[in-house]
Design a protein around this motif. Structure first.
Motif, PDB file in Angstrom:
ATOM      1  N   LYS A  86       0.799  -1.223   0.000  1.00 39.99           N
ATOM      2  CA  LYS A  86       0.000   0.000   0.000  1.00 39.99           C
ATOM      3  C   LYS A  86       0.831   1.271   0.000  1.00 39.99           C
ATOM      4  O   LYS A  86       0.304   2.353  -0.233  1.00 39.99           O
ATOM      5  N   TYR A  87       2.120   1.159   0.290  1.00 40.73           N
ATOM      6  CA  TYR A  87       2.950   2.360   0.309  1.00 40.73           C
ATOM      7  C   TYR A  87       3.133   2.906  -1.102  1.00 40.73           C
ATOM      8  O   TYR A  87       3.080   2.160  -2.085  1.00 40.73           O
ATOM      9  N   PRO A  88       3.383   4.208  -1.231  1.00 45.36           N
ATOM     10  CA  PRO A  88       3.680   4.773  -2.548  1.00 45.36           C
ATOM     11  C   PRO A  88       4.872   4.066  -3.177  1.00 45.36           C
ATOM     12  O   PRO A  88       5.785   3.615  -2.461  1.00 45.36           O
ATOM     13  N   ALA A  89       4.873   3.989  -4.490  1.00 40.22           N
ATOM     14  CA  ALA A  89       5.918   3.244  -5.202  1.00 40.22           C
ATOM     15  C   ALA A  89       7.314   3.714  -4.840  1.00 40.22           C
ATOM     16  O   ALA A  89       8.239   2.912  -4.655  1.00 40.22           O
ATOM     17  N   THR A 118       0.930  11.983  14.187  1.00 42.24           N
ATOM     18  CA  THR A 118      -0.314  11.446  14.722  1.00 42.24           C
ATOM     19  C   THR A 118      -1.234  11.073  13.563  1.00 42.24           C
ATOM     20  O   THR A 118      -1.011  11.478  12.415  1.00 42.24           O
ATOM     21  N   GLU A 119      -2.284  10.344  13.874  1.00 45.93           N
ATOM     22  CA  GLU A 119      -3.240   9.948  12.838  1.00 45.93           C
ATOM     23  C   GLU A 119      -3.899  11.169  12.203  1.00 45.93           C
ATOM     24  O   GLU A 119      -4.021  11.257  10.974  1.00 45.93           O
ATOM     25  N   ASP A 120      -4.325  12.129  13.030  1.00 39.43           N
ATOM     26  CA  ASP A 120      -5.015  13.311  12.507  1.00 39.43           C
ATOM     27  C   ASP A 120      -4.085  14.179  11.665  1.00 39.43           C
ATOM     28  O   ASP A 120      -4.489  14.709  10.618  1.00 39.43           O
ATOM     29  N   TYR A 121      -2.864  14.323  12.111  1.00 43.02           N
ATOM     30  CA  TYR A 121      -1.886  15.132  11.370  1.00 43.02           C
ATOM     31  C   TYR A 121      -1.577  14.465  10.023  1.00 43.02           C
ATOM     32  O   TYR A 121      -1.556  15.118   8.979  1.00 43.02           O
ATOM     33  N   ALA A 122      -1.352  13.143  10.058  1.00 43.64           N
ATOM     34  CA  ALA A 122      -1.052  12.417   8.824  1.00 43.64           C
ATOM     35  C   ALA A 122      -2.210  12.508   7.837  1.00 43.64           C
ATOM     36  O   ALA A 122      -2.013  12.717   6.634  1.00 43.64           O
ATOM     37  N   ARG A 123      -3.438  12.368   8.347  1.00 46.51           N
ATOM     38  CA  ARG A 123      -4.609  12.430   7.468  1.00 46.51           C
ATOM     39  C   ARG A 123      -4.750  13.818   6.840  1.00 46.51           C
ATOM     40  O   ARG A 123      -5.053  13.951   5.649  1.00 46.51           O
ATOM     41  N   TYR A 130      -1.290  17.297  -3.350  1.00 46.49           N
ATOM     42  CA  TYR A 130      -1.676  17.386  -4.757  1.00 46.49           C
ATOM     43  C   TYR A 130      -0.750  16.503  -5.588  1.00 46.49           C
ATOM     44  O   TYR A 130       0.462  16.503  -5.366  1.00 46.49           O
ATOM     45  N   PRO A 131      -1.287  15.745  -6.543  1.00 50.81           N
ATOM     46  CA  PRO A 131      -2.712  15.658  -6.880  1.00 50.81           C
ATOM     47  C   PRO A 131      -3.510  14.999  -5.765  1.00 50.81           C
ATOM     48  O   PRO A 131      -2.968  14.180  -5.025  1.00 50.81           O
ATOM     49  N   PRO A 132      -4.797  15.342  -5.637  1.00 47.70           N
ATOM     50  CA  PRO A 132      -5.613  14.809  -4.534  1.00 47.70           C
ATOM     51  C   PRO A 132      -5.799  13.305  -4.643  1.00 47.70           C
ATOM     52  O   PRO A 132      -5.900  12.756  -5.745  1.00 47.70           O
ATOM     53  N   GLU A 133      -5.825  12.650  -3.482  1.00 50.63           N
ATOM     54  CA  GLU A 133      -6.043  11.208  -3.426  1.00 50.63           C
ATOM     55  C   GLU A 133      -7.499  10.920  -3.071  1.00 50.63           C
ATOM     56  O   GLU A 133      -8.148  11.700  -2.378  1.00 50.63           O
ATOM     57  N   LYS A 134      -8.016   9.796  -3.558  1.00 56.07           N
ATOM     58  CA  LYS A 134      -9.352   9.358  -3.153  1.00 56.07           C
ATOM     59  C   LYS A 134      -9.352   9.051  -1.654  1.00 56.07           C
ATOM     60  O   LYS A 134      -8.320   8.679  -1.087  1.00 56.07           O
ATOM     61  N   ASP A 135     -10.507   9.180  -1.034  1.00 58.22           N
ATOM     62  CA  ASP A 135     -10.604   8.984   0.415  1.00 58.22           C
ATOM     63  C   ASP A 135     -10.077   7.620   0.841  1.00 58.22           C
ATOM     64  O   ASP A 135      -9.393   7.504   1.870  1.00 58.22           O
ATOM     65  N   GLU A 136     -10.390   6.586   0.066  1.00 58.62           N
ATOM     66  CA  GLU A 136      -9.942   5.239   0.415  1.00 58.62           C
ATOM     67  C   GLU A 136      -8.426   5.148   0.407  1.00 58.62           C
ATOM     68  O   GLU A 136      -7.812   4.510   1.271  1.00 58.62           O
ATOM     69  N   VAL A 138      -6.336   7.682   0.833  1.00 58.78           N
ATOM     70  CA  VAL A 138      -5.824   8.465   1.966  1.00 58.78           C
ATOM     71  C   VAL A 138      -5.785   7.591   3.213  1.00 58.78           C
ATOM     72  O   VAL A 138      -4.781   7.564   3.948  1.00 58.78           O
ATOM     73  N   GLU A 139      -6.862   6.838   3.453  1.00 60.35           N
ATOM     74  CA  GLU A 139      -6.924   5.996   4.642  1.00 60.35           C
ATOM     75  C   GLU A 139      -5.877   4.890   4.587  1.00 60.35           C
ATOM     76  O   GLU A 139      -5.279   4.525   5.603  1.00 60.35           O
ATOM     77  N   GLU A 140      -5.630   4.334   3.404  1.00 60.52           N
ATOM     78  CA  GLU A 140      -4.587   3.322   3.253  1.00 60.52           C
ATOM     79  C   GLU A 140      -3.224   3.893   3.612  1.00 60.52           C
ATOM     80  O   GLU A 140      -2.427   3.258   4.320  1.00 60.52           O
TER      81      GLU A 140
END
Length: 278
Positions: A86-89, A118-123, A130-136, A138-140
């Motif tokens: 799941k990590y970026p390439a 923290t979780e909130d800071y990372a989110r 940018y470019p924006p990521e889909k919500d799913e 982002v959570e991954e």
């Protein structure tokens, strides 16, 4: 929500987990609905996992290990491998090095280092890029980033150093509440016996010398005592193993550290900044 494109984006481990879960489920002659009830998910979630429309989350893998694993530990092992998928390439080559590092010495200039987020800071940080990521997605990425914290408590213990620019501590990511939580978490991390936190003050450079002007860097020592430098300019991944270059980066890091506040002063500054956000 499960996405059709996940079927092609899912890594090899996710497909293996899906096939294994289905085979074990059918071997035990239980339906997707029955498995879902046992692990706390809907039948559609189980179906999405088995088709890789929505690969198994870390929490689902824990439950699959309990219900279908049979003591083999295969789903437990898959947690690490799927997380890596799941990590970026550009980050995948570095993650295994970080997880096994004996020492990790990092200098960051713009935001709090991912290992300390923290979780909130990372989110907020990932979701606001940018470019924006889909919500799913982002959570991954948030899940993967938080999983890196295991390094703090690993046995054998890793020695972790962080030098962070004061400006990164004053830059609000998310909102004041998110930032305060991040600063408090950073302060708690700094109190760990295997962690050293130092802040490079805003006035660094006023006398004409700023040894960190060329940007972020991470130096690590592998279990084989190889010294490696990791750089990530504009989401590009660079691993430096050339001994001459590694020596230059190590010397530069030492000079940056010489300009930073001491650990006690640094902790005090972080705590004061957190207090200012109350």
């Amino acid at each position: 929500m499960a996405r059709t494109e996940n079927k092609t984006e899912a890594g090899g481990t996710a497909h293996l987990v899906a096939a294994l879960a289905r085979a074990l489920r059918e071997q035990q002659q239980i339906s997707q609905e029955q498995l879902g009830k046992k692990i706390g998910y809907t039948a559609s979630a189980v179906s999405a996992m088995e088709t890789c429309a929505q690969p198994a989350s870390d929490q689902m893998l824990v439950k699959l290990e309990e219900v279908l694993g049979g003591g083999l530990g295969v789903f437990e092992k898959a947690r690490t491998l799927i997380r890596l998928d799941k990590y970026p390439a550009q980050f995948k080559n570095y993650v295994p090095l970080e997880q096994e590092a004996l020492t990790l010495s990092t200098y960051v200039t713009f935001v709090v280092h991912g290992l300390f987020q923290t979780e909130d800071y990372a989110r907020a940080l990932i979701g606001g890029g940018y470019p924006p990521e889909k919500d799913e997605r982002v959570e991954e990425l948030v899940e993967g980033r938080l999983a890196r914290r295991a390094l703090f408590d690993r046995d054998p213990t890793a020695l972790i150093e962080l030098i962070i620019e004061e400006s990164a501590l004053r830059r609000t990511i998310g909102n004041h509440e998110v930032m305060r939580g991040q600063l408090l978490h950073l302060a708690e991390c700094a109190k760990r016996r295997n962690v050293t936190l130092q802040v490079l003050p805003m006035e660094c450079g006023a006398d004409g010398e700023h040894f960190g002007a060329t940007g972020d860097m991470t130096l690590l020592e592998t279990p084989e005592h190889e010294h490696v430098v990791y750089l990530e300019p504009q989401n590009e991944s660079i691993l430096v193993r050339d001994l001459t270059k590694v020596t230059t980066y190590s010397q530069r890091y030492a000079k940056i550290r010489s300009q930073a506040l001491g650990p006690r002063e640094s902790l005090g500054l972080v705590e004061r900044l957190a207090g200012d956000l109350q």
